[in-house]
Write a protein that holds these residues in place. Structure first.
Motif, PDB file in Angstrom:
ATOM      1  N   GLY A 147      -7.059   0.351   5.334  1.00  0.00           N
ATOM      2  CA  GLY A 147      -7.637  -0.017   3.759  1.00  0.00           C
ATOM      3  C   GLY A 147      -7.088  -2.159   3.624  1.00  0.00           C
ATOM      4  N   ASN A 191       0.496  -1.535  -0.249  1.00  0.00           N
ATOM      5  CA  ASN A 191       0.018  -0.105  -0.010  1.00  0.00           C
ATOM      6  C   ASN A 191       0.816   1.224   0.002  1.00  0.00           C
ATOM      7  OD1 ASN A 191      -2.220   1.771  -0.064  1.00  0.00           O
ATOM      8  ND2 ASN A 191      -2.883   0.967   1.808  1.00  0.00           N
ATOM      9  N   GLY A 204      -8.446  -5.203   3.593  1.00  0.00           N
ATOM     10  CA  GLY A 204      -8.187  -6.369   2.941  1.00  0.00           C
ATOM     11  C   GLY A 204      -7.909  -7.575   2.988  1.00  0.00           C
ATOM     12  N   GLY A 245      -8.278  -1.441  -0.580  1.00  0.00           N
ATOM     13  CA  GLY A 245      -8.008   0.215  -0.671  1.00  0.00           C
ATOM     14  C   GLY A 245      -6.707   0.888  -0.607  1.00  0.00           C
ATOM     15  N   GLY A 298     -11.168   0.452  -4.014  1.00  0.00           N
ATOM     16  CA  GLY A 298     -11.324  -0.968  -2.654  1.00  0.00           C
ATOM     17  C   GLY A 298     -12.059  -0.633  -1.626  1.00  0.00           C
TER      18      GLY A 298
END
Lengths: 456, 352
Positions: A378, A162, A382, A372, A433
């Motif tokens: 996020g 990320n 996930g 996301g 996301g």
């Protein structure tokens, strides 16, 4: 401003010394020395926070640190330590609760993103997470506890992706490599160098960071889908190469880690107590790493990172050192993945290149996007969703006696298949996301870096 | 240093054989990239699926091999077009993230489905170019000794084995001998020639389709400028689907050509080939069809001559053989770093 319109998350005033101490030490690594991006706007300065785009480019002149601003200066240059938050109205203390991050995931993205509000789903999500973190170890067997702790650890690897992709705009399909490198390096440190565990974990993360910096170098020139290609190549090449370096990776058979992490004797001696101790250690380290990441992202290097992501030319014009920013972003993201790898050998004292096929890298990337990009929570989301669905798939897959249907259902046993379907389906429903569910505004400004290309 | 030039032609032939396979796979990548500036990471898996169709039709259902390949190509084309229509077209091609995800998801799905149906064992397939017909000279016969025994070159290690005529060994020798003949002291396998012919025929067909048909014209228009093509009335959606179908055909071709050399089909057969194909496509320029062919052949040559011959034979370093994949990766890296447009690609002009 109504009551539930929280100002975007800021360091709590009480924490500031500590926060900035941490930030400053990180800055030594991450920030170019004269980085003219504005520092944090003071906590009560909601006007600046509400016009985030301007904040990124041209800082408002209303500093509270008493520094005289040169009239008409386009840029104000301040060091991190000079950002003294104004006394006076501190932000509501709820900002400091764990809810904050989940509720305002994009809050860490505030320089370029619109302000977000706390949605009711966030409360539910946070409550579920909290309950799970407490109830899971108490109700698990030793094996389940270990598996679940590994899931928690993998959050870090996803967070690493990320950072590179969501915050840095550099698609990385090769983060499994850094996880593996971190695991190998930590195993090497704790066994061959006989270092204590904590040092070994740091060594694993640091080594992965160095490798990440090397991989980040090509990212200076290669962007967008081309970078995806290169990192995918790295992921595919890594496993056969690692097989041939037995001193480091254990070669074909893998390497067992001799020194196990054991709790002090007063903690308990049962196997469950051992597992619980490791769970606590991992949880603490993961929490610490998330907290550090959050701080980095919402401070100067993080803003530089996002500025480079959104428009590197403009960022360079404003004085961001592109080389330092890109390389350090990749290094930071790789060291998070490396830390995940290092923690994984705490849980299972064995590592092998077999555990890191390149599909693992793809799954890491996909999990990050699924949750996301550009949002720390996020990544947590996930991982949670991925695990939830793969367990659901296993449950459904075990249903038998349905003839040809159960033939198909047996596919659901395969994590890879379930994940692939989930990926395709969710890309349609939530292209940005799942964390979009939790925001009232879904337009998280994430680009793949491809949009940097200016149309002629 | 052992400059063993005698065996160099062998390595060149092998390199060009592998290169032809990479060229076909690279074409599959480039056809899609050219039209949509997307890299289809599921290319290899779609091709693998095609190879399994050939396996099912030919081995399990007993259909004629060439007919099986043709049918498998048609099915792959339909799958490619369907994937484009259902999964790719809904997304904005300028934004890479969703489509990268979709193709990655496809990759995982196809791999898992194939693994579920056929499991991960290697399954033997028939070699379309197994043996020479009986009228061509037998490679082994060249070695018949004066005493009447045949000095048989076994295919595996090239060692000479003496066999008496009329025995099972001699028959085996005859069989093996008919898979190659000798050119300038090197073995030119029927399989190698067949691979080249297969690629050449496919290229001619591609040139005719793109150059002489309406659909090909539309494809060229769309890949040159999607907006303008749409403005002059080209159905861009259908054309992109056509591009994906063509790409799938080439993917299936590459997988069908390479399967016998790999010993058979299995769900992971295209993983390493994907990397070489990516290297070939990057070298040739990601949007150049001719570049993909040349790039693929060059990658095959580099792998065989530079790594296997120079590294292993000349330098005598056995570990060079493990560097083949790393070489492909380095090639991608170097090309993208120093010449992002590759040898023949269109240069990106960045205006600020």
């Amino acid at each position: 401003m109504s009551d539930d319109d929280w100002p975007t998350p800021m360091p709590r005033p009480g924490d500031d010394d500590e926060n900035q101490g941490a930030d400053a030490s990180v800055f030594a690594v991450f920030a170019p020395p004269h980085d003219p991006l504005p520092d944090d706007t003071p906590p009560d300065d909601t006007t600046a926070a509400e016009s985030p785009d301007e904040t990124a480019a041209v800082p408002s002149g209303d500093d509270d640190d008493g520094e005289p601003e040169p009239a008409g200066a386009a840029l104000s240059v301040r060091s991190a330590r000079q950002a003294v938050p104004a006394a006076g109205s501190p932000p509501p203390s709820r900002v400091g609760s764990p809810m904050r991050g989940l509720a305002v995931p994009g809050g860490t993205d505030r320089v370029v993103g619109p302000r977000r509000r706390i949605g009711p789903l966030s409360w539910i999500g946070a409550a579920l997470l909290g309950v799970w973190l407490v109830a899971m170890p108490l109700t698990s067997t030793v094996t389940e506890l270990r598996q679940n702790t590994q899931i928690i650890v993998m959050v870090l690897a996803v967070l690493g992706v990320n950072i590179a992709t969501g915050y840095g705009g550099m698609i990385s399909l090769g983060h499994g490599v850094f996880v593996a490198v971190g695991a190998f390096a930590a195993a090497y440190a704790v066994d061959d160098l006989a270092l204590p565990w904590i040092v070994s974990l740091v060594a694993g993360a640091a080594f992965a960071g160095v490798i990440g910096a090397l991989v980040g170098l090509p990212a200076l020139r290669i962007k967008g889908i081309h970078l995806a290609l290169v990192t995918l190549g790295l992921a595919i090449v890594f496993q056969p190469l690692a097989k041939r370096v037995p001193a480091f990776s254990g070669g074909v058979s893998g390497r067992a880690v001799g020194a196990e992490m054991v709790p002090p004797s007063w903690f308990g001696t049962s196997r469950w107590a051992e597992g619980f101790y490791r769970y606590l250690i991992c949880l603490a380290i993961v929490g610490l790493a998330i907290w550090l990441t959050r701080n980095i992202i919402s401070s100067r290097p993080g803003r530089a990172m996002r500025a480079v992501r959104d428009n590197d030319t403009a960022a360079a014009v404003y004085g961001v050192n592109l080389v330092a920013s890109r390389v350090s972003t990749f290094a930071a993201s790789a060291s998070l993945a490396g830390l995940a790898g290092a923690l994984s050998i705490v849980l299972v004292p064995f590592t092998s290149q077999e555990s890191f096929p390149f599909q693992e890298s793809l799954v890491l990337y996909a999990t990050a996007v699924l949750g996301g990009l550009g949002s720390i929570w996020g990544s947590v989301l996930g991982v949670a969703i991925r695990e939830a669905f793969s367990r659901l798939g296993e449950l459904v897959g075990e249903v038998g006696g349905l003839g040809p249907i159960s033939e198909f259902l047996s596919l659901l046993d395969e994590e890879q298949f379930v994940f692939g379907v989930l990926l395709v389906a969710l890309t349609f429903v939530f292209p940005r996301g799942l964390i979009g569910l939790f925001n009232r505004r879904r337009d998280t400004p994430v680009s793949s870096g491809a949009q940097n290309r200016t149309q002629p | 240093m052992n400059w063993n030039f005698e065996i160099l032609p062998d390595f060149i032939f092998n390199g060009l054989r592998d290169g032809a396979v990479y060229a076909a796979a690279a074409l599959a990548l480039v056809l899609i990239f050219k039209a949509t500036t997307l890299i289809n990471f599921a290319t290899g898996e779609l091709a693998m699926l095609g190879a399994f169709f050939v396996y099912v039709l030919n081995i399990e259902q007993g259909l004629w091999l060439w007919l099986s390949i043709a049918i498998a190509m048609l099915i792959s084309a339909a799958i490619g077009a369907a994937v484009e229509r259902a999964l790719v077209r809904p997304f904005d091609p300028a934004d890479h993230l969703p489509v990268v995800l979709i193709t990655l998801g496809l990759f995982l799905i196809i791999n898992a489905v194939a693994g579920d149906i056929w499991n991960y064992q290697v399954r033997r397939v028939n070699d379309p170019f197994g043996h020479f017909p009986s009228w061509v000279p037998n490679g082994s016969e060249l070695k018949t000794s004066s005493e009447g025994t045949i000095a048989c070159l076994t295919n595996a290690d090239g060692a000479l084995a003496e066999v008496a005529p009329g025995t099972a060994g001699a028959e085996m020798c005859e069989m093996v001998g008919r898979t190659f003949f000798e050119v300038i002291g090197a073995r030119l396998h029927y399989r190698t020639i067949g691979t080249w012919i297969g690629l050449a025929l496919a290229l001619i067909a591609l040139a005719i389709i793109l150059g002489k048909t309406k659909a090909g014209l539309a494809f060229r228009a769309v890949s040159s400028n999607t907006e303008s093509a749409r403005l002059v009335g080209v159905n861009t959606g259908r054309t992109l689907g056509f591009g994906w179908a063509l790409a799938s055909v080439f993917g299936t071709l590459s997988a069908a050509l390479v399967a016998p050399a790999l010993g058979g089909v299995n769900p992971n057969m295209m993983l390493t080939i994907l990397i070489y194909a990516l290297a070939g496509a990057a070298l040739g320029g990601l949007d150049s069809l001719g570049g993909a062919v040349i790039g693929g052949l060059v990658v095959g040559l580099i792998k065989s001559v530079l790594v296997s011959w120079f590294g292993v034979v000349v330098l005598g370093q056995a570990y060079f053989s493990i560097l083949q994949l790393a070489m492909a990766f380095l090639l991608i890296l170097i090309v993208l770093l120093f010449r992002p447009a590759g040898l023949f690609g269109t240069r990106q002009i960045e205006r600020v």
